[in-house]
Design a protein around this motif. Structure first.
Motif, PDB file in Angstrom:
ATOM      1  N   VAL A   1       0.838  -1.205   0.000  1.00 22.66           N
ATOM      2  CA  VAL A   1       0.000   0.000   0.000  1.00 22.66           C
ATOM      3  C   VAL A   1       0.871   1.253   0.000  1.00 22.66           C
ATOM      4  O   VAL A   1       0.650   2.185  -0.790  1.00 22.66           O
ATOM      5  CB  VAL A   1      -0.944   0.002   1.218  1.00 22.66           C
ATOM      6  N   VAL A   2       1.845   1.307   0.888  1.00 18.72           N
ATOM      7  CA  VAL A   2       2.703   2.489   0.990  1.00 18.72           C
ATOM      8  C   VAL A   2       3.507   2.671  -0.288  1.00 18.72           C
ATOM      9  O   VAL A   2       3.646   3.799  -0.808  1.00 18.72           O
ATOM     10  CB  VAL A   2       3.623   2.385   2.218  1.00 18.72           C
ATOM     11  N   ARG A   3       4.020   1.585  -0.830  1.00 17.81           N
ATOM     12  CA  ARG A   3       4.767   1.674  -2.086  1.00 17.81           C
ATOM     13  C   ARG A   3       3.890   2.253  -3.204  1.00 17.81           C
ATOM     14  O   ARG A   3       4.325   3.140  -3.961  1.00 17.81           O
ATOM     15  CB  ARG A   3       5.271   0.276  -2.455  1.00 17.81           C
ATOM     16  N   ARG A   4       2.667   1.764  -3.299  1.00 18.41           N
ATOM     17  CA  ARG A   4       1.736   2.239  -4.327  1.00 18.41           C
ATOM     18  C   ARG A   4       1.369   3.704  -4.098  1.00 18.41           C
ATOM     19  O   ARG A   4       1.325   4.510  -5.035  1.00 18.41           O
ATOM     20  CB  ARG A   4       0.487   1.352  -4.301  1.00 18.41           C
ATOM     21  N   GLN A   5       1.103   4.056  -2.858  1.00 19.57           N
ATOM     22  CA  GLN A   5       0.685   5.421  -2.538  1.00 19.57           C
ATOM     23  C   GLN A   5       1.762   6.444  -2.857  1.00 19.57           C
ATOM     24  O   GLN A   5       1.478   7.508  -3.423  1.00 19.57           O
ATOM     25  CB  GLN A   5       0.317   5.508  -1.052  1.00 19.57           C
ATOM     26  N   LEU A   6       2.996   6.156  -2.512  1.00 18.51           N
ATOM     27  CA  LEU A   6       4.074   7.114  -2.728  1.00 18.51           C
ATOM     28  C   LEU A   6       4.233   7.445  -4.206  1.00 18.51           C
ATOM     29  O   LEU A   6       4.475   8.604  -4.578  1.00 18.51           O
ATOM     30  CB  LEU A   6       5.384   6.569  -2.160  1.00 18.51           C
ATOM     31  N   THR A   7       4.097   6.439  -5.051  1.00 18.72           N
ATOM     32  CA  THR A   7       4.211   6.661  -6.498  1.00 18.72           C
ATOM     33  C   THR A   7       3.002   7.419  -7.038  1.00 18.72           C
ATOM     34  O   THR A   7       3.134   8.409  -7.765  1.00 18.72           O
ATOM     35  CB  THR A   7       4.354   5.314  -7.226  1.00 18.72           C
ATOM     36  N   ALA A   8       1.814   6.963  -6.662  1.00 19.57           N
ATOM     37  CA  ALA A   8       0.593   7.544  -7.215  1.00 19.57           C
ATOM     38  C   ALA A   8       0.363   8.978  -6.774  1.00 19.57           C
ATOM     39  O   ALA A   8      -0.194   9.790  -7.525  1.00 19.57           O
ATOM     40  CB  ALA A   8      -0.609   6.676  -6.818  1.00 19.57           C
ATOM     41  N   ASN A   9       0.776   9.336  -5.557  1.00 18.99           N
ATOM     42  CA  ASN A   9       0.468  10.658  -5.008  1.00 18.99           C
ATOM     43  C   ASN A   9       1.589  11.679  -5.169  1.00 18.99           C
ATOM     44  O   ASN A   9       1.433  12.824  -4.745  1.00 18.99           O
ATOM     45  CB  ASN A   9       0.142  10.540  -3.515  1.00 18.99           C
ATOM     46  N   GLN A  10       2.710  11.293  -5.768  1.00 18.68           N
ATOM     47  CA  GLN A  10       3.863  12.179  -5.777  1.00 18.68           C
ATOM     48  C   GLN A  10       3.561  13.558  -6.366  1.00 18.68           C
ATOM     49  O   GLN A  10       3.890  14.584  -5.770  1.00 18.68           O
ATOM     50  CB  GLN A  10       5.022  11.532  -6.551  1.00 18.68           C
ATOM     51  N   ALA A  11       2.921  13.585  -7.515  1.00 21.08           N
ATOM     52  CA  ALA A  11       2.670  14.870  -8.164  1.00 21.08           C
ATOM     53  C   ALA A  11       1.735  15.737  -7.325  1.00 21.08           C
ATOM     54  O   ALA A  11       1.978  16.946  -7.145  1.00 21.08           O
ATOM     55  CB  ALA A  11       2.083  14.647  -9.560  1.00 21.08           C
ATOM     56  N   ALA A  12       0.651  15.145  -6.798  1.00 20.39           N
ATOM     57  CA  ALA A  12      -0.317  15.913  -6.009  1.00 20.39           C
ATOM     58  C   ALA A  12       0.293  16.414  -4.708  1.00 20.39           C
ATOM     59  O   ALA A  12       0.053  17.561  -4.292  1.00 20.39           O
ATOM     60  CB  ALA A  12      -1.547  15.062  -5.723  1.00 20.39           C
ATOM     61  N   VAL A  13       1.093  15.565  -4.050  1.00 20.02           N
ATOM     62  CA  VAL A  13       1.731  15.972  -2.794  1.00 20.02           C
ATOM     63  C   VAL A  13       2.740  17.090  -3.048  1.00 20.02           C
ATOM     64  O   VAL A  13       2.799  18.091  -2.307  1.00 20.02           O
ATOM     65  CB  VAL A  13       2.401  14.768  -2.114  1.00 20.02           C
ATOM     66  N   ALA A  14       3.534  16.946  -4.093  1.00 19.53           N
ATOM     67  CA  ALA A  14       4.535  17.972  -4.412  1.00 19.53           C
ATOM     68  C   ALA A  14       3.861  19.306  -4.738  1.00 19.53           C
ATOM     69  O   ALA A  14       4.344  20.368  -4.331  1.00 19.53           O
ATOM     70  CB  ALA A  14       5.400  17.507  -5.582  1.00 19.53           C
ATOM     71  N   ALA A  15       2.744  19.257  -5.456  1.00 22.16           N
ATOM     72  CA  ALA A  15       2.031  20.489  -5.804  1.00 22.16           C
ATOM     73  C   ALA A  15       1.463  21.173  -4.564  1.00 22.16           C
ATOM     74  O   ALA A  15       1.567  22.408  -4.416  1.00 22.16           O
ATOM     75  CB  ALA A  15       0.911  20.174  -6.795  1.00 22.16           C
ATOM     76  N   LEU A  16       0.857  20.391  -3.671  1.00 19.92           N
ATOM     77  CA  LEU A  16       0.323  20.969  -2.443  1.00 19.92           C
ATOM     78  C   LEU A  16       1.449  21.543  -1.596  1.00 19.92           C
ATOM     79  O   LEU A  16       1.321  22.648  -1.038  1.00 19.92           O
ATOM     80  CB  LEU A  16      -0.448  19.901  -1.651  1.00 19.92           C
ATOM     81  N   ALA A  17       2.563  20.830  -1.498  1.00 21.28           N
ATOM     82  CA  ALA A  17       3.692  21.318  -0.706  1.00 21.28           C
ATOM     83  C   ALA A  17       4.231  22.632  -1.267  1.00 21.28           C
ATOM     84  O   ALA A  17       4.578  23.549  -0.512  1.00 21.28           O
ATOM     85  CB  ALA A  17       4.795  20.263  -0.673  1.00 21.28           C
ATOM     86  N   THR A  18       4.286  22.743  -2.577  1.00 21.71           N
ATOM     87  CA  THR A  18       4.742  23.983  -3.206  1.00 21.71           C
ATOM     88  C   THR A  18       3.827  25.146  -2.839  1.00 21.71           C
ATOM     89  O   THR A  18       4.284  26.241  -2.495  1.00 21.71           O
ATOM     90  CB  THR A  18       4.792  23.814  -4.734  1.00 21.71           C
TER      91      THR A  18
END
Length: 343
Positions: free
Chosen positions: A19-36
């Motif tokens: 689950v964690v492996r899948r989540q990190l890949t799938a959410n990378q763009a959205a998380v990076a955008a929110l963090a920015t």
């Protein structure tokens, strides 16, 4: 006796690494955008909104955000909006809703009130097609997949991973992000950790305290809940600092402690507590540290921010076994349902 490996709780908790492996890949763009966005317009504070296991993840998030980012973080009382109909000025705040189902009425009400009050809203939700996922500014799916057992396991770990991911990107913390991306392998190792001493000791126990401090406190809360709901065992979570204020009166040979200890600034204080209880003749089961006389419960060594996630993964396997040993079905706790729709 039913084999522990056939329960849904066992099977689902065992999926956490994937689950964690899948989540990190799938959410990378959205998380990076929110963090920015959060770096460009820093919130004056963070409000979390959750119930049950999700609220224990929020406790972890509070310590993580405040220690890594220095942003004041508080837990909302959902009944303020859902029952009292009151609202607050949340202009400039970030409101984070955490939920497995994303449809509990009180959580929905609190998050709607936060948005109406001026907050930017984000949600960590496992069920993508849920009301909460559709109502927030930013939706970060947990990617835990179907979770049938009433006891939340992989979705809880997924919530921790999502919080770690967001905070790591927001803070630009390379060490934390590297540790998080190594976490799936460590979660697999944690799942194989032998916590049978906990099962043996607590098979006939009447009650215990579960202790953590800092990042480990939310994990202690989660473990205490799992003892109650899956094992019929009364457990109460305390901070290693707070337990000395009165609750220590109950500690002794017939009232054990389960202690979660991570190797950060809280470690020495937790070790002192463990040593004190052992010296008084109390029994302590501890994951982390090496205090003579305490029963050691192993977990893989890791960055301190990742340790609690590994500890709760090892705990889930032992809790599943303990539930069956005590004559319970961890998938169907009495009087409980998978989705609790609190108003």
């Amino acid at each position: 006796m039913t084999s522990p490996e056939v329960t849904k709780m066992f099977q689902e908790a065992g999926e956490a690494a994937a689950v964690v492996r899948r989540q990190l890949t799938a959410n990378q763009a959205a998380v990076a955008a929110l963090a920015t966005d959060l770096r460009a317009a820093p919130p004056r504070g963070v409000m979390t909104c959750a119930r049950g296991s999700s609220d224990h993840a929020a406790t972890f998030g509070k310590y993580l955000i405040e220690t890594r980012l220095g942003v004041l973080t508080t837990s909302a009382a959902p009944s303020i909006s859902s029952v009292y109909g009151a609202s607050a000025n949340l202009t400039g705040m970030l409101a984070i809703g955490i939920s497995q189902s994303g449809k509990s009425p009180d959580i929905l009400s609190a998050m709607r009130a936060a948005k109406q009050g001026g907050a930017r809203t984000a949600a960590l939700v496992n069920t993508a097609e849920s009301p909460l996922a559709h109502e927030v500014d930013t939706f970060l799916p947990l990617h835990a997949g179907s979770e049938v057992s009433v006891a939340a396991t992989k979705s809880y770990i997924a919530s921790l991973a999502a919080l770690l991911h967001l905070v790591g990107e927001w803070a630009g913390d390379g060490d934390l992000l590297e540790a998080l991306h190594n976490a799936p392998v460590l979660l697999e190792q944690a799942w194989a950790s032998d916590w049978s001493p906990m099962v043996e000791r607590l098979e006939r126990a009447q009650g215990l305290y579960v202790i953590g401090r800092g990042l480990g406190f939310g994990i202690a809360q989660e473990a205490a809940l799992k003892f109650k709901e899956t094992c019929g065992l009364h457990a109460e979570a305390f901070s290693a600092a707070e337990v000395r204020h009165g609750p220590m009166a109950l500690v002794g040979p017939d009232f054990p402690l389960l202690v979660f200890r991570q190797g950060d600034e809280t470690a020495d204080g937790v070790d002192e507590l463990v040593a004190e209880v052992v010296a008084r003749g109390g029994e302590v089961l501890v994951s982390g540290g090496d205090v003579p006389g305490a029963v050691q419960l192993p977990h893989p060594s890791a960055h301190p921010t990742i340790e609690p996630m590994l500890q709760i993964q090892a705990f889930y396997r032992a809790a599943n076994a303990l539930s069956l040993r005590r004559g319970f079905d961890p998938d169907r706790p009495p009087l409980l349902a998978k989705v609790t729709e609190t108003v």
